[in-house]
Structures are given as C-alpha cells and as structure tokens.
Design a protein around this motif. Sequence first.
Motif, PDB file in Angstrom:
ATOM      1  N   ASP A  51      38.892 -33.081  16.233  1.00 50.11           N
ATOM      2  CA  ASP A  51      37.625 -33.510  15.636  1.00 50.11           C
ATOM      3  C   ASP A  51      37.567 -35.022  15.440  1.00 50.11           C
ATOM      4  OD1 ASP A  51      36.753 -30.912  15.570  1.00 50.11           O
ATOM      5  OD2 ASP A  51      37.260 -30.578  13.457  1.00 50.11           O
ATOM      6  N   ALA A  52      38.676 -35.627  15.042  1.00 51.24           N
ATOM      7  CA  ALA A  52      38.695 -37.071  14.804  1.00 51.24           C
ATOM      8  C   ALA A  52      38.527 -37.846  16.103  1.00 51.24           C
ATOM      9  CB  ALA A  52      39.998 -37.473  14.106  1.00 51.24           C
ATOM     10  N   GLN A  53      39.159 -37.390  17.169  1.00 46.39           N
ATOM     11  CA  GLN A  53      38.998 -38.039  18.470  1.00 46.39           C
ATOM     12  C   GLN A  53      37.562 -37.921  18.970  1.00 46.39           C
ATOM     13  OE1 GLN A  53      42.036 -35.713  20.436  1.00 46.39           O
ATOM     14  NE2 GLN A  53      43.426 -37.468  20.565  1.00 46.39           N
ATOM     15  N   ALA A  54      36.997 -36.730  18.818  1.00 45.99           N
ATOM     16  CA  ALA A  54      35.617 -36.515  19.259  1.00 45.99           C
ATOM     17  C   ALA A  54      34.646 -37.369  18.465  1.00 45.99           C
ATOM     18  CB  ALA A  54      35.255 -35.034  19.126  1.00 45.99           C
ATOM     19  N   LYS A  55      34.904 -37.530  17.186  1.00 44.10           N
ATOM     20  CA  LYS A  55      34.027 -38.341  16.342  1.00 44.10           C
ATOM     21  C   LYS A  55      34.065 -39.802  16.760  1.00 44.10           C
ATOM     22  CE  LYS A  55      31.221 -39.118  12.921  1.00 44.10           C
ATOM     23  NZ  LYS A  55      29.824 -38.619  12.988  1.00 44.10           N
ATOM     24  N   LEU A  56      35.258 -40.301  17.078  1.00 43.60           N
ATOM     25  CA  LEU A  56      35.379 -41.700  17.491  1.00 43.60           C
ATOM     26  C   LEU A  56      34.685 -41.916  18.831  1.00 43.60           C
ATOM     27  CD1 LEU A  56      36.550 -44.427  16.663  1.00 43.60           C
ATOM     28  CD2 LEU A  56      38.644 -43.817  17.892  1.00 43.60           C
ATOM     29  N   LEU A  57      34.839 -40.969  19.744  1.00 45.83           N
ATOM     30  CA  LEU A  57      34.130 -41.061  21.021  1.00 45.83           C
ATOM     31  C   LEU A  57      32.627 -41.055  20.794  1.00 45.83           C
ATOM     32  CD1 LEU A  57      33.881 -40.996  24.101  1.00 45.83           C
ATOM     33  CD2 LEU A  57      34.214 -38.508  24.000  1.00 45.83           C
ATOM     34  N   GLU A  58      32.172 -40.200  19.912  1.00 41.23           N
ATOM     35  CA  GLU A  58      30.743 -40.126  19.608  1.00 41.23           C
ATOM     36  C   GLU A  58      30.221 -41.458  19.078  1.00 41.23           C
ATOM     37  OE1 GLU A  58      27.945 -36.838  17.493  1.00 41.23           O
ATOM     38  OE2 GLU A  58      29.575 -37.610  16.269  1.00 41.23           O
ATOM     39  N   CYS A  59      30.998 -42.123  18.253  1.00 38.97           N
ATOM     40  CA  CYS A  59      30.572 -43.418  17.703  1.00 38.97           C
ATOM     41  C   CYS A  59      30.353 -44.436  18.813  1.00 38.97           C
ATOM     42  CB  CYS A  59      31.622 -43.931  16.712  1.00 38.97           C
ATOM     43  SG  CYS A  59      31.739 -42.963  15.196  1.00 38.97           S
ATOM     44  N   ALA A  60      31.248 -44.454  19.789  1.00 41.97           N
ATOM     45  CA  ALA A  60      31.099 -45.378  20.915  1.00 41.97           C
ATOM     46  C   ALA A  60      29.858 -45.047  21.722  1.00 41.97           C
ATOM     47  CB  ALA A  60      32.341 -45.328  21.801  1.00 41.97           C
ATOM     48  N   LEU A  61      29.596 -43.768  21.940  1.00 38.76           N
ATOM     49  CA  LEU A  61      28.423 -43.357  22.711  1.00 38.76           C
ATOM     50  C   LEU A  61      27.131 -43.702  21.980  1.00 38.76           C
ATOM     51  CD1 LEU A  61      29.666 -39.851  23.937  1.00 38.76           C
ATOM     52  CD2 LEU A  61      29.577 -41.980  25.263  1.00 38.76           C
ATOM     53  N   VAL A  62      27.102 -43.495  20.677  1.00 40.96           N
ATOM     54  CA  VAL A  62      25.912 -43.813  19.885  1.00 40.96           C
ATOM     55  C   VAL A  62      25.618 -45.303  19.908  1.00 40.96           C
ATOM     56  CG1 VAL A  62      25.022 -43.902  17.519  1.00 40.96           C
ATOM     57  CG2 VAL A  62      26.041 -41.791  18.383  1.00 40.96           C
ATOM     58  N   ALA A  63      26.658 -46.118  19.836  1.00 44.50           N
ATOM     59  CA  ALA A  63      26.481 -47.571  19.708  1.00 44.50           C
ATOM     60  C   ALA A  63      25.807 -48.203  20.918  1.00 44.50           C
ATOM     61  CB  ALA A  63      27.830 -48.235  19.461  1.00 44.50           C
ATOM     62  N   ALA A  64      25.939 -47.594  22.090  1.00 44.30           N
ATOM     63  CA  ALA A  64      25.500 -48.262  23.320  1.00 44.30           C
ATOM     64  C   ALA A  64      24.247 -47.669  23.937  1.00 44.30           C
ATOM     65  CB  ALA A  64      26.640 -48.230  24.348  1.00 44.30           C
ATOM     66  N   VAL A  65      23.478 -46.868  23.179  1.00 43.92           N
ATOM     67  CA  VAL A  65      22.365 -46.149  23.806  1.00 43.92           C
ATOM     68  C   VAL A  65      21.238 -47.057  24.310  1.00 43.92           C
ATOM     69  CG1 VAL A  65      22.775 -43.982  22.580  1.00 43.92           C
ATOM     70  CG2 VAL A  65      21.265 -45.690  21.569  1.00 43.92           C
ATOM     71  N   ASP A  66      21.031 -48.213  23.692  1.00 47.05           N
ATOM     72  CA  ASP A  66      19.845 -48.991  24.066  1.00 47.05           C
ATOM     73  C   ASP A  66      20.060 -50.463  23.733  1.00 47.05           C
ATOM     74  OD1 ASP A  66      17.281 -49.613  24.913  1.00 47.05           O
ATOM     75  OD2 ASP A  66      16.303 -48.948  23.070  1.00 47.05           O
TER      76      ASP A  66
END
Length: 266
Positions: A51-66
């Motif tokens: 869960d912690a790894q997935a959350k960190l990956l999610e943060c990177a994906l959210v940061a670069a959307v636009d």
Amino acid sequence: MSDVSDWWHTSIIDMAPGQIRMRGRPIEELIGTISLPQMIWLMTRGDLPNDAQAKLLECALVAAVDHGPQAPSIAAARMAVTCGLGLNGALASAVNMLDDVHGGAGEQAVELYHQIDGIMAEGSSLPDAAASAVRQWQSEKSKYAPGFGHRFHKPRDPRAPRLLALVEDAAQTGTISGRFGTIAQAVQDFLEQKAGKPVPMNIDGATAVIFAELGFAAPLARGLFCLSRSIGIVAHAWEQMEQGGRNKGPTPPGYRWTYEGKNPIE
C-alpha cells in the motif's frame, strides 16, 4: 498451430472464453480490490506493490497530470479538437509530442541518477559522482541537466518540494531506501554551485526520484509520465469540445508570424 500461437507470446494476460487473467490473477478478483496505481504496477512489473509503494506512485502520477494550454502537448490536443478530432484523436496527437524535449526529462533524470549510483558503487563520493555524471551528460547529451530548473516556475516548481517531502517520509518508514533522493539533492547542489544561483529540482526530477526509488526502469518513467499527463490531455480536449471553436491555430488570427524570406520583385 504453435507457429501461430507463438507469433505473440506474453506473460501479461491469458484469456479464454469467460476467463481473463492479468499476470495470473483473475480480473474479477482485481476489480474492486486494487487501485489503478497498483494495477499499473502489476501490469508493468508483474507483481503487486504494498500500500505504501502504491501510494507513493500515485502521488507522482497525480503531480504531473497537467501544466496548462501553453504546454505543447495540451495545446495540440485542444487544436486537434477544433479540427474535428474526437477525444481519442486528440489524445494520440498530444501523447505523440511527449518525446525527448517535451516529456522525456523524467526518463533522462532516472538515467542520470542511476549513472551517479553506478559511479558511487565504484568508490567515488556522492558529490564527486554527481559532478562527474552531470559534466558528462552536459558534454555528450545536452547542456540542460534533466529534471532541474524551470523556464516558468521561479524560484521553484511548487510540485517538487511536496514530492520530495513524501519521499523523505517514505524513506523514514522503510518503504524506499532514500538513496535516489540523496543523489538528486547532490545533483542540485552541484548545479547551483556551478551556476552560482538556484537551480531547483522540477517535477521531472522529483517524479524521477520516486520512479527510481520504486524500482521502475528509466523508459517506464516516460511511460508513466504519459499515463499521468493523459489525464490532463483528456480534460483539456473535453473542455475544448464544450467550448467549441473551429480550426484554432497556435495564435489568434490577428497575429502574424515573422517572415524572413525574400519578397517578390514588383
């Protein structure tokens, strides 16, 4: 039939009538139990993150959307819509622009971080390894160090400090090692010392830290960025559809380009 069935071979998906398995896991068991970042990890890596790894990956994906209509890929999507393309066409037009200059810095930053890590493995100190790798990069590839500095965000990219704080938190809990965050900081220190002014990490440098810490290969860093930016692309394309407009170019019609050729003799 082996010459036909083996034409394509994959470990990603197995299908039969009424059955779909992703990396050996029935799709009906994945639906409703894992998140999209976990699915991305599973599909590209073959296993599931915690869960912690997935959350960190999610943060990177959210940061670069636009990054706004001034970004070439977003502008291309909006222009494509005004030329009559649907969302899929606009998305394809935009993603095809995410190459080395516009969209490739994250992949390049992961490469640079790994190069520094390799130099350190041979016995060099972190500052020396960072300086050596950056000098080589600027000599052989580009004067721009990937992932550092920003033409628009001054004095710093607001996304990077937040991501780096999350990296630090994840390192303290043992989710990641933290070594690539330290490497990135050494690159920034060297660039600022060399330039005599701030050269802060940008979104590409910060997400590259996360991708490297999580063990994604450098080329996947670009793929992940494309997935992230696709969200913004679809949003802008849809908004343009709702706004309307026909054949909108990069500038309003009243503005002219600079002509540098010869004029015909009258």
